[in-house]
Design a protein around this motif. Structure first.
Motif, PDB file in Angstrom:
ATOM      1  N   THR A   1       0.817  -1.209   0.000  1.00  0.00           N
ATOM      2  CA  THR A   1       0.000   0.000   0.000  1.00  0.00           C
ATOM      3  C   THR A   1       0.854   1.264   0.000  1.00  0.00           C
ATOM      4  O   THR A   1       2.050   1.241   0.300  1.00  0.00           O
ATOM      5  CB  THR A   1      -0.949   0.015   1.207  1.00  0.00           C
ATOM      6  OG1 THR A   1      -0.175  -0.059   2.410  1.00  0.00           O
ATOM      7  CG2 THR A   1      -1.912  -1.157   1.140  1.00  0.00           C
TER       8      THR A   1
ATOM      9  N   SER B   1      -8.598   4.099   1.599  1.00  0.00           N
ATOM     10  CA  SER B   1      -7.847   2.969   1.039  1.00  0.00           C
ATOM     11  C   SER B   1      -8.732   2.154   0.085  1.00  0.00           C
ATOM     12  O   SER B   1      -9.917   1.933   0.331  1.00  0.00           O
ATOM     13  CB  SER B   1      -7.353   2.061   2.160  1.00  0.00           C
ATOM     14  OG  SER B   1      -6.714   0.913   1.601  1.00  0.00           O
TER      15      SER B   1
ATOM     16  N   THR C   1      -4.754   4.707  -2.540  1.00  0.00           N
ATOM     17  CA  THR C   1      -5.768   5.504  -1.861  1.00  0.00           C
ATOM     18  C   THR C   1      -6.371   6.514  -2.831  1.00  0.00           C
ATOM     19  O   THR C   1      -5.703   6.984  -3.758  1.00  0.00           O
ATOM     20  CB  THR C   1      -5.196   6.264  -0.651  1.00  0.00           C
ATOM     21  OG1 THR C   1      -4.231   7.217  -1.106  1.00  0.00           O
ATOM     22  CG2 THR C   1      -4.544   5.319   0.336  1.00  0.00           C
TER      23      THR C   1
END
Length: 393
Positions: A380, A390, A385
């Motif tokens: 991530t 997210s 995002t």
């Protein structure tokens, strides 16, 4: 217009310097309009650009976007899309912290045509033909013999709110659409966000893709046909919410191919309350194989493909759905479909035929489950995002 854009590139190079790791947050963003057919090599430095119309990258031309850039179109101007013609190259140098975003001003799914790329890699279309005509409104030929076709390199790219029909096209376009794109093309860390059709669709070709996210797309998270045979795919994450059909729709244009694509590390999730794109079209399964579709899939997590009720009729979701008898006979029974190390949750059936007449029984070892399956492994960062939320659920 070309002189203007080249001027922007020169100005941008003065601001950004030579280092690829310069922090664009302290660089004044360039601005400008991108329109028409681009016929000379062009680099767009970090900036905020407006895309107007169906912009095409001509054969022999390379167009580059620097990290952190945003390219916005507006449906009120008419049809918009970015099209890489066969022989052209699109290079997008996004990073995990500074992705490149292609978006539309209204933020409404189905507002533009997304990124469309053409190549001349092999296809096997309906009737077994080696060339066909695109259905995207451009009506261009695709298919060839150049398996190593190179359409450029897309790194950390997000396409938002795509899925519009272009001209008199016969269907919506996707966030990313690849027509006979070859293995020399790099597709890495891409996001298809809230489009009105598929997140990604492959029409034949040999290209592979790594670290893909399909989030909130109305049709299928992933889709292919025409004998796509990418062999080195990994880390595909699909999350369906609000509207969505299949997690993966897999077909081979009714050709019983001797080859199949290979994908490892797949996660397909369907949020509670998600409905099919169109009422009456009960497409609620995680993976559907039809029209001789096949493939080799390993380490698969499936979650949320349970029952759906419409007009007081309840339809039961399936992890692996075999849609027709020919696919069952030629692909399942002949070991051309392999789905191994599967973990299912909140899903009504593991494996099932579309009708009771289709009895699906995988040969030994071709369908296996594993409680330790992990699915996609997505690292991530800013690229995962949107507006602070997210995409990994």
């Amino acid at each position: 217009m070309k002189k203007f854009l080249l001027g922007l590139a020169i100005i941008g190079s003065v601001f950004t310097g030579c280092g690829s790791d310069d922090d664009t947050s302290v660089t004044p963003p360039a601005t400008g309009t991108i329109t028409g057919t681009i016929t000379t090599d062009t680099t767009y430095p970090y900036g905020n650009y407006t895309l107007v119309g169906i912009v095409k990258i001509a054969s022999g031309v390379t167009v580059t976007f620097d990290k952190g850039s945003t390219i916005t179109c507006n449906k009120t101007t008419g049809d918009n899309a970015l099209v890489v013609l066969n022989g052209g190259k699109l290079v997008v140098n996004g990073t995990a912290s500074e992705p490149v975003v292609f978006t539309e001003a209204s933020a409404v799914p189905g507002s533009w045509g997304g990124i469309i790329m053409y190549g001349d890699a092999p296809i096997n279309a309906i009737g077994g033909v080696a060339s066909s005509t695109s259905e995207d409104g451009n009506a261009l030929p695709y298919g060839g013999t150049n398996a190593a076709h190179n359409g450029g390199a897309l790194h950390y790219v997000r396409v938002e709110y795509a899925g519009a029909k272009l001209g008199d096209g016969t269907k919506e376009n996707n966030a990313f659409t690849f027509y006979s794109v070859g293995s020399g093309t790099v597709l890495d860390h891409l996001v298809a966000y809230k489009g009105a059709d598929d997140g990604y669709e492959f029409f034949g070709g040999t290209v592979s893709a790594t670290d893909l996210i399909s989030y909130g797309n109305y049709d299928d998270a992933f889709d292919w046909q025409d004998g796509w045979k990418g062999a080195n795919n990994s880390n595909w994450y699909g999350y369906q919410t609000v509207k969505g059909n299949f997690g993966m729709e897999i077909e081979a244009s009714n050709n019983n191919n001797a080859f199949f694509p290979t994908i490892s590390n797949i996660t397909l999730k369907r949020a509670a309350g998600t409905t099919p794109e169109v009422a009456g079209a009960i497409e609620i399964d995680a993976i559907q194989f039809k029209k001789e579709g096949n493939g080799n899939f390993n380490n698969v997590v499936i979650d949320g493909y349970g029952n759906y009720t419409e007009a007081s009729v309840t339809y039961e979701g399936v992890g692996i759905k075999i849609q027709d008898a020919a696919t069952n006979t030629d692909q399942v029974n002949a070991s051309k479909i392999k789905v191994t190390n599967v973990k299912l949750s909140n899903t009504t059936h593991e494996v099932k035929g579309a009708t009771d007449a289709i009895s699906v029984s995988f040969p030994s070892g071709n369908y296996t489950t594993s409680a330790s399956a992990t699915g996609a492994s997505i690292t991530t960062g800013n690229w995962t995002t949107v507006n602070g939320a997210s995409l990994i659920q």
